[in-house]
Design a protein around this motif. Sequence first.
Motif, PDB file in Angstrom:
ATOM      1  N   ASN A  66      37.639  40.010  38.939  1.00 49.59           N
ATOM      2  CA  ASN A  66      37.919  41.309  39.544  1.00 49.59           C
ATOM      3  C   ASN A  66      39.343  41.762  39.207  1.00 49.59           C
ATOM      4  OD1 ASN A  66      37.726  42.603  42.985  1.00 49.59           O
ATOM      5  ND2 ASN A  66      38.051  43.624  41.051  1.00 49.59           N
ATOM      6  N   ASN A  67      40.304  40.837  39.384  1.00 49.13           N
ATOM      7  CA  ASN A  67      41.698  41.184  39.100  1.00 49.13           C
ATOM      8  C   ASN A  67      41.891  41.533  37.632  1.00 49.13           C
ATOM      9  OD1 ASN A  67      42.400  40.821  41.756  1.00 49.13           O
ATOM     10  ND2 ASN A  67      43.150  38.736  41.459  1.00 49.13           N
ATOM     11  N   ALA A  68      41.229  40.773  36.749  1.00 46.63           N
ATOM     12  CA  ALA A  68      41.372  41.034  35.324  1.00 46.63           C
ATOM     13  C   ALA A  68      40.802  42.405  34.961  1.00 46.63           C
ATOM     14  CB  ALA A  68      40.670  39.939  34.525  1.00 46.63           C
ATOM     15  N   LEU A  69      39.698  42.787  35.626  1.00 52.60           N
ATOM     16  CA  LEU A  69      39.056  44.072  35.321  1.00 52.60           C
ATOM     17  C   LEU A  69      39.936  45.268  35.689  1.00 52.60           C
ATOM     18  CD1 LEU A  69      35.329  43.434  36.353  1.00 52.60           C
ATOM     19  CD2 LEU A  69      36.274  43.655  34.051  1.00 52.60           C
ATOM     20  N   MET A  70      40.937  45.017  36.558  1.00 57.35           N
ATOM     21  CA  MET A  70      41.838  46.124  36.925  1.00 57.35           C
ATOM     22  C   MET A  70      42.578  46.648  35.702  1.00 57.35           C
ATOM     23  SD  MET A  70      43.513  45.731  40.625  1.00 57.35           S
ATOM     24  CE  MET A  70      44.362  44.190  40.480  1.00 57.35           C
ATOM     25  N   GLY A  71      42.765  45.776  34.708  1.00 62.63           N
ATOM     26  CA  GLY A  71      43.499  46.193  33.523  1.00 62.63           C
ATOM     27  C   GLY A  71      42.610  46.643  32.381  1.00 62.63           C
ATOM     28  N   LEU A  72      41.355  46.920  32.684  1.00 62.76           N
ATOM     29  CA  LEU A  72      40.390  47.347  31.664  1.00 62.76           C
ATOM     30  C   LEU A  72      40.900  48.571  30.898  1.00 62.76           C
ATOM     31  CD1 LEU A  72      37.722  45.844  31.398  1.00 62.76           C
ATOM     32  CD2 LEU A  72      36.646  47.652  32.728  1.00 62.76           C
ATOM     33  N   TYR A  98      28.007  63.485  27.178  1.00 66.46           N
ATOM     34  CA  TYR A  98      28.710  64.765  27.099  1.00 66.46           C
ATOM     35  C   TYR A  98      28.431  65.657  28.296  1.00 66.46           C
ATOM     36  CZ  TYR A  98      29.227  63.004  22.382  1.00 66.46           C
ATOM     37  OH  TYR A  98      29.491  62.196  21.315  1.00 66.46           O
ATOM     38  N   THR A  99      28.252  65.082  29.472  1.00 65.52           N
ATOM     39  CA  THR A  99      28.154  65.858  30.713  1.00 65.52           C
ATOM     40  C   THR A  99      29.213  65.325  31.685  1.00 65.52           C
ATOM     41  OG1 THR A  99      26.665  64.321  31.828  1.00 65.52           O
ATOM     42  CG2 THR A  99      25.639  66.039  30.474  1.00 65.52           C
ATOM     43  N   PRO A 100      29.561  66.132  32.691  1.00 64.30           N
ATOM     44  CA  PRO A 100      30.506  65.629  33.701  1.00 64.30           C
ATOM     45  C   PRO A 100      29.985  64.364  34.383  1.00 64.30           C
ATOM     46  CG  PRO A 100      30.297  67.999  33.880  1.00 64.30           C
ATOM     47  CD  PRO A 100      29.256  67.558  32.878  1.00 64.30           C
ATOM     48  N   THR A 101      28.655  64.223  34.507  1.00 65.32           N
ATOM     49  CA  THR A 101      28.101  63.019  35.135  1.00 65.32           C
ATOM     50  C   THR A 101      28.511  61.767  34.365  1.00 65.32           C
ATOM     51  OG1 THR A 101      26.212  64.345  35.815  1.00 65.32           O
ATOM     52  CG2 THR A 101      25.975  61.956  35.975  1.00 65.32           C
ATOM     53  N   ALA A 102      28.464  61.849  33.036  1.00 65.20           N
ATOM     54  CA  ALA A 102      28.872  60.711  32.221  1.00 65.20           C
ATOM     55  C   ALA A 102      30.333  60.359  32.476  1.00 65.20           C
ATOM     56  CB  ALA A 102      28.660  61.037  30.746  1.00 65.20           C
ATOM     57  N   MET A 103      31.160  61.409  32.642  1.00 64.85           N
ATOM     58  CA  MET A 103      32.589  61.167  32.902  1.00 64.85           C
ATOM     59  C   MET A 103      32.787  60.508  34.263  1.00 64.85           C
ATOM     60  SD  MET A 103      33.519  64.921  31.502  1.00 64.85           S
ATOM     61  CE  MET A 103      35.279  65.014  31.681  1.00 64.85           C
ATOM     62  N   ILE A 104      31.976  60.936  35.233  1.00 67.65           N
ATOM     63  CA  ILE A 104      32.084  60.346  36.568  1.00 67.65           C
ATOM     64  C   ILE A 104      31.698  58.864  36.513  1.00 67.65           C
ATOM     65  CG2 ILE A 104      31.109  60.380  38.907  1.00 67.65           C
ATOM     66  CD1 ILE A 104      30.825  63.461  38.520  1.00 67.65           C
ATOM     67  N   ILE A 105      30.637  58.574  35.754  1.00 68.19           N
ATOM     68  CA  ILE A 105      30.202  57.171  35.627  1.00 68.19           C
ATOM     69  C   ILE A 105      31.329  56.332  35.015  1.00 68.19           C
ATOM     70  CG2 ILE A 105      28.607  55.616  34.420  1.00 68.19           C
ATOM     71  CD1 ILE A 105      26.493  57.880  34.644  1.00 68.19           C
ATOM     72  N   ALA A 106      31.918  56.822  33.935  1.00 68.42           N
ATOM     73  CA  ALA A 106      32.972  56.063  33.251  1.00 68.42           C
ATOM     74  C   ALA A 106      34.174  55.840  34.176  1.00 68.42           C
ATOM     75  CB  ALA A 106      33.395  56.804  31.987  1.00 68.42           C
ATOM     76  N   GLN A 107      34.583  56.894  34.876  1.00 70.97           N
ATOM     77  CA  GLN A 107      35.756  56.748  35.752  1.00 70.97           C
ATOM     78  C   GLN A 107      35.446  55.869  36.968  1.00 70.97           C
ATOM     79  OE1 GLN A 107      37.713  60.487  36.600  1.00 70.97           O
ATOM     80  NE2 GLN A 107      38.687  60.418  34.582  1.00 70.97           N
ATOM     81  N   THR A 108      34.203  55.926  37.440  1.00 74.12           N
ATOM     82  CA  THR A 108      33.818  55.043  38.544  1.00 74.12           C
ATOM     83  C   THR A 108      34.015  53.585  38.123  1.00 74.12           C
ATOM     84  OG1 THR A 108      32.191  56.617  39.358  1.00 74.12           O
ATOM     85  CG2 THR A 108      31.920  54.330  40.041  1.00 74.12           C
ATOM     86  N   LEU A 109      33.593  53.262  36.897  1.00 76.22           N
ATOM     87  CA  LEU A 109      33.742  51.887  36.411  1.00 76.22           C
ATOM     88  C   LEU A 109      35.210  51.497  36.270  1.00 76.22           C
ATOM     89  CD1 LEU A 109      30.892  51.742  33.736  1.00 76.22           C
ATOM     90  CD2 LEU A 109      30.927  50.746  36.037  1.00 76.22           C
ATOM     91  N   LEU A 110      36.062  52.468  35.953  1.00 71.84           N
ATOM     92  CA  LEU A 110      37.494  52.194  35.826  1.00 71.84           C
ATOM     93  C   LEU A 110      38.144  51.953  37.185  1.00 71.84           C
ATOM     94  CD1 LEU A 110      38.894  54.722  33.204  1.00 71.84           C
ATOM     95  CD2 LEU A 110      39.066  52.233  33.141  1.00 71.84           C
ATOM     96  N   VAL A 111      37.685  52.715  38.199  1.00 74.16           N
ATOM     97  CA  VAL A 111      38.330  52.689  39.506  1.00 74.16           C
ATOM     98  C   VAL A 111      37.788  51.556  40.376  1.00 74.16           C
ATOM     99  CG1 VAL A 111      38.629  54.012  41.639  1.00 74.16           C
ATOM    100  CG2 VAL A 111      38.851  55.150  39.429  1.00 74.16           C
ATOM    101  N   LEU A 112      36.521  51.211  40.174  1.00 76.91           N
ATOM    102  CA  LEU A 112      35.861  50.207  41.014  1.00 76.91           C
ATOM    103  C   LEU A 112      36.644  48.896  41.143  1.00 76.91           C
ATOM    104  CD1 LEU A 112      33.366  49.593  42.711  1.00 76.91           C
ATOM    105  CD2 LEU A 112      32.162  48.932  40.628  1.00 76.91           C
TER     106      LEU A 112
END
Lengths: 237, 243
Positions: A66-72, A98-112
């Motif tokens: 989990n800690n390592a994933l923070m630096g993804l 290429y939709t905002p939904t895709a961007m939300i998914i990507a950022q969710t994975l970054l923030v999680l």
Amino acid sequence: MSEATQALYLAVELVISMDAGLVEIVLLSLQVSLLAVAVACAIGLPLGALLGIARFRGRRLLISINNALMGLPPVVVGLAVYLMLSRSGPFGVFGLLYTPTAMIIAQTLLVLPIVAALSRQTIEDLNAEYDEYLRSLDMRLAGRLKTLLWDGRASLATAAIAGLGRAIAEVGAVIIVGGNIDHVTRVMTTAIALETSKGDLALALALGLVLVTIALALNAAVEILRAGAERKLHAGA
Amino acid sequence: MLAPETTALASFRSVSYASAGDRLLSDIELTIARQGITTIMGPNGAGKSTLLRLLAGLLRPTSGTLTWHRPAGTGQIETAFVFQRPVILRRTVSANIRHAISPLKLPDAQASRRVDAALSDCSLEHLRDAPGRRLSGGEQQRLAMARALARQPDVLLLDEPTASLDPAATNAIEQIALACADKATKVVLVTHDAGQARRLSNDVIFLNAGRAVEHSPAAAFFNQPLSQPARDYLAGRITITDT
């Protein structure tokens, strides 16, 4: 007037006049990042809390991961989500690339990972303080989680804001899965990258000003929350 | 004997408790009466808090048995624990009390009545909406008492509840404990304060080095302690026992 000062002058004008193009980009940025943080919190807070209080084999390993994933790196997350959502990918049928939904998914994975790691730490500390009292009440796991999440709310809000700071400022993931399409998936960071390479420094600078202001405001909010928590919640403790 | 089995609430039969190889309690034989205030006294490290935690179910005996004696037709015996340093939740006074009774799953109206009664019993009505952590030490301990009372326990377990309080706050806690005992709630109190033990106790259990060396009615204990460790303790002499 040099090119840079002229661009800065125009940028301030764009911000003050609330230029329609600028506002559209800022609003989409906020919408994408806020939704991503909301989803990341809905998953990450209970997950982090559970990781903070449960005792099982492999817990230490999970915490390290989990800690390592923070630096993804955002570009890697973007690439992974791209592969998942592209026509030939497992989720290609949904046509989300290429939709905002895709961007939300990507950022969710970054923030999680950020939300999960910070809430794990918060809940673990709080649980150490509350453990014997909650056991004396015969509180079961669900009640314990609820108690700790609510009583850790100040620190957990800080974790959410830290996540929002990461989401709104990253460019790598959203440019890959969003594609920076005008009026559809163009957000502040991708627009800055594009306008700079096109030579339209005024719009890039204007967006930069807004982005810096938002980033500073988020940091200030964290500080205020933290100070408020110290003052109010730990009084007499 | 002090407590015939018919009026016994709990009995310890050769109970020992060890933690990480340390024997904290050895061969405890005790019967706790159903009524009144039982005080556990003894020097630091004698095992007083450990004994109280066994009663609360926070710890389990390493060997021996602790048996609760329920009158026929009654449910499980419920305990409530008040710690020396109470854990006050980061919410208001009334929300702290409501949280303490949430595992009981009472109907909403009944829960509200219990919160109101506990606030009133512990003179906290005026602080109902104050953040719990803003209270003074004495008020926080009254809140801890209120949380315990709201659970309407059969047994109230108090672990040095006034150790860090001033005389007025101490008196307030003692009055709540006495009122509780008057309403037929059993009170078991751990205290260092011999004056407090004299004011409150019906009977005294004296622990020394993990053993129950004496269990007597309060008057007898204070006038003529039977054991040498108790005599030394009450006279203010330090005794060192090898364990």
